[in-house]
Design an enzyme around this catalytic site. Structure first.
Site, PDB file in Angstrom:
ATOM      1  N   THR A 235       0.854  -1.188   0.000  1.00 49.86           N
ATOM      2  CA  THR A 235       0.000   0.000   0.000  1.00 49.86           C
ATOM      3  C   THR A 235       0.893   1.241   0.000  1.00 49.86           C
ATOM      4  O   THR A 235       2.065   1.153  -0.363  1.00 49.86           O
ATOM      5  CB  THR A 235      -1.026  -0.042   1.156  1.00 49.86           C
ATOM      6  OG1 THR A 235      -1.947   1.032   1.008  1.00 49.86           O
ATOM      7  CG2 THR A 235      -0.367   0.051   2.534  1.00 49.86           C
ATOM      8  N   ASN A 236       0.362   2.395   0.346  1.00 53.97           N
ATOM      9  CA  ASN A 236       1.159   3.625   0.331  1.00 53.97           C
ATOM     10  C   ASN A 236       0.839   4.477   1.555  1.00 53.97           C
ATOM     11  O   ASN A 236       0.033   4.088   2.401  1.00 53.97           O
ATOM     12  CB  ASN A 236       0.905   4.388  -0.970  1.00 53.97           C
ATOM     13  CG  ASN A 236      -0.551   4.796  -1.107  1.00 53.97           C
ATOM     14  OD1 ASN A 236      -1.073   5.578  -0.321  1.00 53.97           O
ATOM     15  ND2 ASN A 236      -1.226   4.222  -2.096  1.00 53.97           N
TER      16      ASN A 236
END
Ligand code: CTP
Ligand code: CA
Length: 226
Positions: A33-34
């Site tokens: 994810t980020n």
């Protein structure tokens, strides 16, 4: 005490906002994810709701309370977000794509936990759907705002995105600067349209920046007559 009457320039408008960062599974216990916190998208949802809009917030992996009066649609992956947005696209007047969408996902998801073996391992990734570009292709008069997170050549990259994705506006921020952008409570936005820089929103709270952006969108929507 009398409350100030808020600006109702989005009264009767349907607004869809995406927020957060999409998450792509590798196996049952791992994912990519980020750093998106969702704060900018949630601030935009609150601001739009206060300006009278009927707001749908498609939210990926955010740990913030939903703003009052906003319809929350939780999603996890890019494909989930793509489907949630496309299903609702035709009903909207304004779309704001504040989410940080994964550009790639694992080409295969393992049903079982991947065991370690060799000294090096390669994870094969495939491109995800570009949700904003697809909105640009499918839209029928909706006003569309994209975001762009850049660490260099902000104007050049933002102009390329506004043109290639067919948005009305792109709100770009320089994420290499301290105190603004990912995870921060403040932002500084450079707003571009198809012809270039339209407005700079100086460093302000994400809520105030969202209000400024929405005022600009409302002006342009009214001028366009839609
Ligand atoms: N976006 C999207 N779907 C994707 C990737 C991005 O809808 N698969 C949207 C984002 O929500 C944002 C805009 O496109 O509104 C720009 O995202 P950004 O990551 O800055 O640009 P990319 O086109 O992904 O290009 P790059 O990451 O290479 O700069
Ligand atoms: Ca990207």
């Amino acid at each position: 005490v009398r409350l100030m009457t808020p600006d109702q320039t989005l009264a009767g408008r349907k607004v869809l906002i995406t927020a957060g960062g999409t998450l792509e599974r590798i196996d049952p216990v791992r994912f990519i994810t980020n750093d998106s916190s969702g704060k900018m998208g949630y601030a935009a949802a609150q601001a739009a709701q206060e300006m009278g809009a009927e707001v749908t917030l498609v939210s990926a992996n955010v740990s913030l309370p939903a703003p009052r009066g906003v319809k929350l649609v939780p999603v996890v992956s890019t494909r989930d977000m793509y489907e949630a947005v496309m299903e609702r696209l035709d009903a909207q007047d304004l779309i704001i794509k504040a989410a940080a969408v994964a550009d790639y996902r694992p080409a295969a998801q393992s049903a079982q936990k991947i065991k370690k073996s060799e000294e090096q391992m390669t994870l094969v990734l495939e491109k995800t759907e570009d949700i904003l570009a697809e909105i640009g292709r499918r839209k029928k008069g909706q006003f569309v705002i994209g975001f762009a997170a850049e660490t260099e050549h902000l104007e050049e990259h933002a102009m390329k995105k506004v043109r290639s994705k067919g948005c009305d506006l792109i709100a770009a921020n320089d994420v290499s600067q301290q105190g603004i952008g990912f995870g921060a409570d403040h932002n500084e936005l450079y707003i571009f349209d198809q012809n270039g820089l339209v407005k700079k929103i100086p460093r302000s709270s994400k809520l105030e920046a969202a209000r400024e952006l929405l005022r600009l969108a409302a002006e342009r929507m009214n001028a366009k007559g839609n």
